[in-house]
Design a protein around this motif. Structure first.
Motif, PDB file in Angstrom:
ATOM      1  N   GLY A  91       0.570  -1.155  -0.368  1.00  0.00           N
ATOM      2  CA  GLY A  91      -0.111  -0.032  -0.248  1.00  0.00           C
ATOM      3  C   GLY A  91       1.034   1.463   0.030  1.00  0.00           C
ATOM      4  N   VAL A  92      -0.118   2.457  -0.076  1.00  0.00           N
ATOM      5  CA  VAL A  92       1.200   3.239   0.197  1.00  0.00           C
ATOM      6  C   VAL A  92       1.327   4.060   1.138  1.00  0.00           C
ATOM      7  CG1 VAL A  92      -0.908   4.494  -1.779  1.00  0.00           C
ATOM      8  CG2 VAL A  92      -1.065   5.216  -0.180  1.00  0.00           C
ATOM      9  N   ARG A  93       1.065   3.748   2.170  1.00  0.00           N
ATOM     10  CA  ARG A  93       1.278   3.984   3.677  1.00  0.00           C
ATOM     11  C   ARG A  93       2.149   5.460   4.111  1.00  0.00           C
ATOM     12  NH1 ARG A  93       3.037  -1.197   5.531  1.00  0.00           N
ATOM     13  NH2 ARG A  93       3.394  -0.146   7.269  1.00  0.00           N
ATOM     14  N   GLY A  94       3.249   5.885   4.008  1.00  0.00           N
ATOM     15  CA  GLY A  94       3.145   7.172   4.230  1.00  0.00           C
ATOM     16  C   GLY A  94       4.314   7.982   3.119  1.00  0.00           C
ATOM     17  N   ALA A  95       4.335   7.001   2.058  1.00  0.00           N
ATOM     18  CA  ALA A  95       4.706   7.591   0.777  1.00  0.00           C
ATOM     19  C   ALA A  95       4.278   8.880   0.274  1.00  0.00           C
ATOM     20  CB  ALA A  95       5.274   6.695  -0.459  1.00  0.00           C
ATOM     21  N   PRO A  96       3.087   9.754  -0.014  1.00  0.00           N
ATOM     22  CA  PRO A  96       2.563  10.669  -0.555  1.00  0.00           C
ATOM     23  C   PRO A  96       3.016  11.670   1.022  1.00  0.00           C
ATOM     24  CG  PRO A  96       1.248   9.391  -0.565  1.00  0.00           C
ATOM     25  CD  PRO A  96       1.811   8.338   0.788  1.00  0.00           C
ATOM     26  N   GLY A  97       2.758  11.683   1.873  1.00  0.00           N
ATOM     27  CA  GLY A  97       3.343  12.642   3.053  1.00  0.00           C
ATOM     28  C   GLY A  97       4.422  12.380   2.946  1.00  0.00           C
ATOM     29  N   ASN A  98       5.700  11.311   3.222  1.00  0.00           N
ATOM     30  CA  ASN A  98       6.645  12.200   3.182  1.00  0.00           C
ATOM     31  C   ASN A  98       7.256  12.653   1.873  1.00  0.00           C
ATOM     32  OD1 ASN A  98       7.073  10.196   5.478  1.00  0.00           O
ATOM     33  ND2 ASN A  98       7.649   8.597   3.898  1.00  0.00           N
ATOM     34  N   THR A  99       7.024  12.160   0.724  1.00  0.00           N
ATOM     35  CA  THR A  99       7.441  13.399  -0.389  1.00  0.00           C
ATOM     36  C   THR A  99       7.085  14.456  -0.209  1.00  0.00           C
ATOM     37  OG1 THR A  99       5.728  11.999  -1.062  1.00  0.00           O
ATOM     38  CG2 THR A  99       8.026  10.857  -1.379  1.00  0.00           C
TER      39      THR A  99
END
Length: 247
Positions: free
Chosen positions: A121-129
């Protein structure tokens, strides 16, 4: 002295935290974890490291060993989110797919309605980037990972960030088992920065599914004697690194 490919990769990862200041390091994978610990002991003494749960440790522990030593702070999950949103975190994530602009996929492979592989799943990737510095680690450089177009965007790349005006977007570097790549090519496209010893530019391009920006390509630096001693005797005495990147 023989230096392994895993050790070259570890110092390349460590360099992504060089002079980072008092930010939380979040490494994913054995090699990035070695890199974060190495940076803390050398070029980034103010880097914050956790025990993997909720405690900030005064000194890095060896990989695979029980976290012991002085606890210098408490880092509950809510506090991690505060640091994330405030840009006070620096992460090195994995990538099941990544494209020329740094769009990353860790969610699924294949079409939306019938994926071939379901991932985490996308997990925290959107918020991280879109909130803080993000780098990527790829343990096996191949055309299956470095693709023309990702099947799903989890981590936001430079082209999409530019479209929406993501002012805190900061995707910098991809370290793989072959090379170090950044996003300083035309229109922030992926550029080949350095190749690891024994690897050619042609090797990297052949295992990349799109045309890399290539100008002046250096050789990835070797660990210093101090760094080698720290990796081998203090950070990873069990030699877990060679399981992730075989010699």
């Amino acid at each position: 002295m023989t230096i392994s490919r895993a050790e070259v990769c570890a110092v390349a990862c460590a360099d992504t935290w060089r002079d980072a200041g008092a930010v939380l390091a979040s490494p994913f994978g054995v090699i990035p974890s070695i890199g974060a610990r190495l940076a803390r002991l050398t070029t980034a003494p103010d880097l914050l490291l956790t025990d993997g749960e909720a405690m900030l440790l005064a000194e890095p522990t060896a990989l695979g060993a029980e976290a012991t030593g002085t606890v210098e702070g408490w880092m509950p999950y809510g506090r991690v989110l505060d640091l994330l949103a405030g840009g006070r975190r620096r992460v090195m994530m994995g990538a099941s797919q990544v494209d020329r602009y740094g769009n990353q996929n860790i969610s699924r492979i294949g079409p939306w309605d019938k994926p071939k592989v379901q991932l985490i799943g996308v997990r925290g990737a959107p918020g991280n980037t879109v909130n803080h510095t993000t780098n990527y680690w790829v343990a096996k450089h191949s055309t299956k990972v470095f693709v023309t177009s990702v099947d799903l965007v989890a981590g936001v790349g430079h082209d999409r960030a530019r479209q929406v005006g993501a002012r805190f977007h900061d995707v910098r570097v991809v370290v793989s088992d072959l090379a170090v790549l950044d996003f300083t090519g035309p229109d922030r496209a992926m550029r080949l920065r350095s190749v690891h010893p024994g690897v050619s530019v042609a090797d990297v391009q052949a295992r990349t599914g799109f045309e890399l920006a290539i100008d002046s390509v250096a050789e990835t630096r070797l660990p210093t004697d101090e760094e080698l001693a720290l990796i081998r005797h203090r950070i990873d005495p069990a030699n877990l690194r060679d399981q992730e990147v075989p010699g």
